[in-house]
Design a protein around this motif. Structure first.
Motif, short mmCIF file in Angstrom:
data_model
loop_
_atom_site.label_atom_id
_atom_site.label_comp_id
_atom_site.label_asym_id
_atom_site.label_seq_id
_atom_site.Cartn_x
_atom_site.Cartn_y
_atom_site.Cartn_z
N GLN A 40 -10.60 38.70 -33.54
CA GLN A 40 -10.36 39.91 -32.73
C GLN A 40 -11.69 40.56 -32.36
O GLN A 40 -11.88 41.00 -31.23
CB GLN A 40 -9.48 40.88 -33.50
CG GLN A 40 -8.05 40.39 -33.67
CD GLN A 40 -7.22 41.31 -34.55
OE1 GLN A 40 -7.74 41.89 -35.51
NE2 GLN A 40 -5.94 41.44 -34.25
N GLN A 41 -12.60 40.62 -33.33
CA GLN A 41 -13.90 41.24 -33.05
C GLN A 41 -14.62 40.49 -31.93
O GLN A 41 -15.21 41.10 -31.05
CB GLN A 41 -14.78 41.24 -34.30
CG GLN A 41 -14.30 42.19 -35.37
CD GLN A 41 -15.34 42.39 -36.46
OE1 GLN A 41 -16.53 42.56 -36.21
NE2 GLN A 41 -14.90 42.35 -37.70
N THR A 97 -12.04 46.88 -39.05
CA THR A 97 -10.66 46.65 -39.46
C THR A 97 -10.05 45.44 -38.74
O THR A 97 -8.91 45.09 -38.98
CB THR A 97 -9.78 47.88 -39.17
OG1 THR A 97 -9.75 48.10 -37.76
CG2 THR A 97 -10.32 49.12 -39.86
N LEU A 98 -10.82 44.83 -37.83
CA LEU A 98 -10.30 43.68 -37.09
C LEU A 98 -10.72 42.37 -37.75
O LEU A 98 -11.72 42.31 -38.45
CB LEU A 98 -10.83 43.68 -35.65
CG LEU A 98 -10.55 44.90 -34.79
CD1 LEU A 98 -11.10 44.65 -33.38
CD2 LEU A 98 -9.08 45.21 -34.72
N SER A 99 -9.96 41.32 -37.47
CA SER A 99 -10.38 40.00 -37.93
C SER A 99 -11.57 39.53 -37.08
O SER A 99 -11.85 40.09 -36.02
CB SER A 99 -9.24 39.01 -37.77
OG SER A 99 -9.05 38.70 -36.40
N HIS A 146 -4.15 47.61 -27.93
CA HIS A 146 -3.55 48.44 -28.99
C HIS A 146 -4.53 48.73 -30.12
O HIS A 146 -4.24 49.53 -30.99
CB HIS A 146 -2.30 47.76 -29.53
CG HIS A 146 -2.56 46.42 -30.16
ND1 HIS A 146 -2.99 45.33 -29.43
CD2 HIS A 146 -2.48 46.01 -31.43
CE1 HIS A 146 -3.15 44.30 -30.24
NE2 HIS A 146 -2.85 44.68 -31.46
N LYS A 147 -5.69 48.09 -30.10
CA LYS A 147 -6.68 48.32 -31.17
C LYS A 147 -7.80 49.26 -30.72
O LYS A 147 -8.78 49.44 -31.43
CB LYS A 147 -7.31 46.99 -31.60
CG LYS A 147 -6.33 46.03 -32.26
CD LYS A 147 -5.97 46.49 -33.65
CE LYS A 147 -5.15 45.45 -34.38
NZ LYS A 147 -4.65 45.96 -35.66
N LYS A 183 -6.93 42.63 -21.36
CA LYS A 183 -7.10 41.24 -20.94
C LYS A 183 -7.40 40.31 -22.10
O LYS A 183 -7.17 39.12 -22.03
CB LYS A 183 -8.22 41.14 -19.90
CG LYS A 183 -7.79 41.67 -18.55
CD LYS A 183 -8.92 41.69 -17.56
CE LYS A 183 -8.43 42.28 -16.25
NZ LYS A 183 -9.52 42.82 -15.45
N VAL A 184 -7.95 40.88 -23.18
CA VAL A 184 -8.20 40.03 -24.36
C VAL A 184 -7.13 40.30 -25.42
O VAL A 184 -7.27 39.87 -26.57
CB VAL A 184 -9.61 40.24 -24.94
CG1 VAL A 184 -10.67 39.92 -23.90
CG2 VAL A 184 -9.79 41.65 -25.47
N GLY A 185 -6.06 41.01 -25.02
CA GLY A 185 -4.92 41.20 -25.91
C GLY A 185 -5.14 42.21 -27.02
O GLY A 185 -4.46 42.17 -28.04
N LEU A 186 -6.09 43.14 -26.84
CA LEU A 186 -6.40 44.06 -27.94
C LEU A 186 -6.38 45.53 -27.52
O LEU A 186 -7.00 46.37 -28.17
CB LEU A 186 -7.76 43.70 -28.55
CG LEU A 186 -7.77 42.38 -29.33
CD1 LEU A 186 -9.19 41.97 -29.65
CD2 LEU A 186 -6.95 42.51 -30.60
N ARG A 235 -13.28 38.79 -29.56
CA ARG A 235 -12.63 39.05 -28.27
C ARG A 235 -13.03 40.42 -27.74
O ARG A 235 -13.18 40.62 -26.53
CB ARG A 235 -11.11 38.92 -28.42
CG ARG A 235 -10.71 37.51 -28.88
CD ARG A 235 -9.38 37.06 -28.32
NE ARG A 235 -8.29 37.96 -28.63
CZ ARG A 235 -7.55 37.91 -29.74
NH1 ARG A 235 -7.81 37.01 -30.66
NH2 ARG A 235 -6.57 38.76 -29.93
#
Lengths: 254, 245
Positions: B146-147, B141-143, B133-134, B128-131, B149
């Motif tokens: 992204q963190q 390792t995330l921006s 795949h992470k 739902k927050v588009g992550l 979210r």
């Protein structure tokens, strides 16, 4: 014989070295490792306890940890080993029938290591950002579980290099148990070297002991550096383009 | 993501002092169910402290807190916090756990879900927050965007009735702010009760439906964004707005 060859004979007499090597291999090395490893393990267990007491919200626990640490870090190792090794000998004998001061040597090394290791853990745990505790508590974890599952594991990871250094120190300090007068088979590297050196009036057996110590400590030192480096570079931030943000941002006003 | 039941939140006459430093001096705040309230004000006005008092990370010296009309001061504070999600300025993800585990961890330990179900729910929430795949990587390792979210996903996974945002975009690079604000807007539109401490006047004005202006540990003005931004009544709010806009 000129001065140089006399010096060479004093320190690098291969005959004496060859003579002492089998003894060092058969039990000296083992005793050094047993002394360092057992006191390292016991010291780590006690050290974690001391660290948890040191950061506890209970002032009495903090106080006890403080006093313990100050005493055992403030005394010379040889003094602690002698006081514990000789002082508690009769009691140990009475309770268990053990006559050897070997276990007491381990106890003394453990108690000192605990003080240092406790401080290493305490500073590691306290260096964890307080936002970690806050985030864990905000999720609904209590103080205890938050410390146990979130804060302490991060603190411990961070002090692994310092802990390894402490273990290297223990390998070296284990030589001090010679002051307790151990039985022949209980002797570690240093004492074997020293006994041979004294009997033969030649220092080469001590050089042999030195080589054993270096063979243990130098690889460990480099292992510490390696771990330290990996922990450091592991933390490095890698920025990636925030591609997903654009998708979510669609249709929203910021 | 309208799978939550949100509740109203009320703070009554909340007081808090650290020694002689009075941080909160009688705060009254009411956020209706499904309302996104933004809390604005100069730094040091007690905004972030107010959030921490209302989820009892810090216990108030005086006053009452009501969730869905019922006082929660006698409840177990840990259980109260499970009902109020919180997102921080510094994200505060757990760096030693993977992104997926950051979300799944509390589901397993607190909501007592079995391991695979917790992981499935974590993935769903990350999606739902588009992550999604992470999920397998470490947060470092995330921006920043992204963190943050992930931090929002972590909080939402607990199915809270209210969400707190404590300057959630202040630590982000400008180009990453938008994605996080968009996520917060979507959440507001879906009817989550939100209390958003923010310096983003755009969000406060355009997304939130209630604005609370704090200064010196008290609520100085409280009303709709139109009221506060177009017709500020007090001199303090007028001055604050002219300083930040």
């Amino acid at each position: 014989m000129d001065a140089w060859s006399r010096l060479a004979d004093t320190f690098l007499n291969w005959g004496y070295i060859a003579e002492v090597l089998p003894t060092m291999f058969s039990y000296g090395l083992l005793n050094t490792i047993v002394l360092a490893l057992t006191s390292g393990i016991i010291g780590t267990a006690l050290g974690i306890l001391l660290a948890l007491m040191g950061i506890s919200r209970n002032p009495v626990a903090r106080w006890i940890a403080r006093i313990y640490t100050d005493i055992f870090r403030g005394l010379p190792a040889v003094l602690v080993i002698l006081v514990i090794g000789l002082g508690f000998g009769p009691l140990l004998n009475e309770l268990t029938g053990i006559r050897s001061p070997y276990p007491l040597g381990i106890a003394a090394l453990s108690l000192m290591a605990a003080a240092y290791i406790g401080e290493i853990f305490r500073s590691g745990i306290q260096s964890v950002d307080k936002g970690q505790l806050e985030a864990s508590r905000a999720l609904g974890f209590g103080y205890g579980p938050s410390m146990r599952m979130i804060v302490v594991p991060q603190g411990i990871r961070r002090v692994l290099p310092a802990l390894m250094n402490q273990f290297i120190a223990l390998i070296k300090e284990s030589s001090l148990v010679f002051t307790l007068g151990l039985m022949s088979r209980e002797r570690e590297l240093f004492q074997i070297g020293q006994d041979f050196a004294a009997n033969n009036g030649n220092q080469s057996p001590l050089v042999a002991a030195a080589i054993f110590y270096l063979a243990l400590t130098i690889p460990l030192t480099h292992l510490v550096n390696y771990i330290d480096n990996r922990l450091r570079t592991g933390k490095e931030q890698k920025h990636e383009p925030d591609e997903a943000a654009a998708v979510i941002g669609k249709g929203a006003h910021a | 993501m309208s799978q939550f039941t949100s509740g109203s939140l009320t703070g009554k006459n909340l007081h808090l002092a650290f020694g002689s430093n009075k941080v909160l001096r009688g705060i009254d705040i009411h956020v209706e169910k499904g309302t996104a309230a933004s809390v604005i004000g100069p730094s040091g006005s007690g905004k972030s402290t107010l959030l921490r008092v209302m989820n009892r990370l810090i216990e108030p010296d005086q006053g009452d807190i009501l969730l869905d009309g019922r006082s929660v001061l006698k409840d177990n504070p840990d259980e109260l916090r499970r009902r109020i999600g919180m997102v921080f300025q510094q994200f505060n993800l757990f760096p030693h756990k993977s992104v997926g585990e950051n979300v799944a961890f509390a589901l397993r330990k607190l909501r007592k879900l079995p391991k695979d179900q917790a992981w499935a729910e974590a993935l769903e929430q990350l999606d739902k927050v588009g992550l999604k795949h992470k999920a397998g990587v470490r947060p470092a390792t995330l921006s920043g965007g992204q963190q943050q979210r992930v931090a929002i996903a972590r909080a939402l996974a607990m199915k809270p009735e209210v969400m707190f945002f404590d300057e959630a975009t202040s630590a982000l690079d400008p180009e990453l702010v938008k994605g996080v604000l968009a996520l917060m807007s979507d959440l507001a539109k879906d009817g989550m009760t939100m209390v958003v401490v923010t310096h983003e006047m755009g969000f406060s004005r355009n997304v939130s439906n209630q604005v609370v202006f704090m200064d010196g540990g008290v609520v100085v003005e409280n009303g709709s964004p139109e009221q506060l931004f177009t017709a500020p009544k007090t001199e303090r709010l007028q001055k604050f707005l002219s300083d930040v806009l």
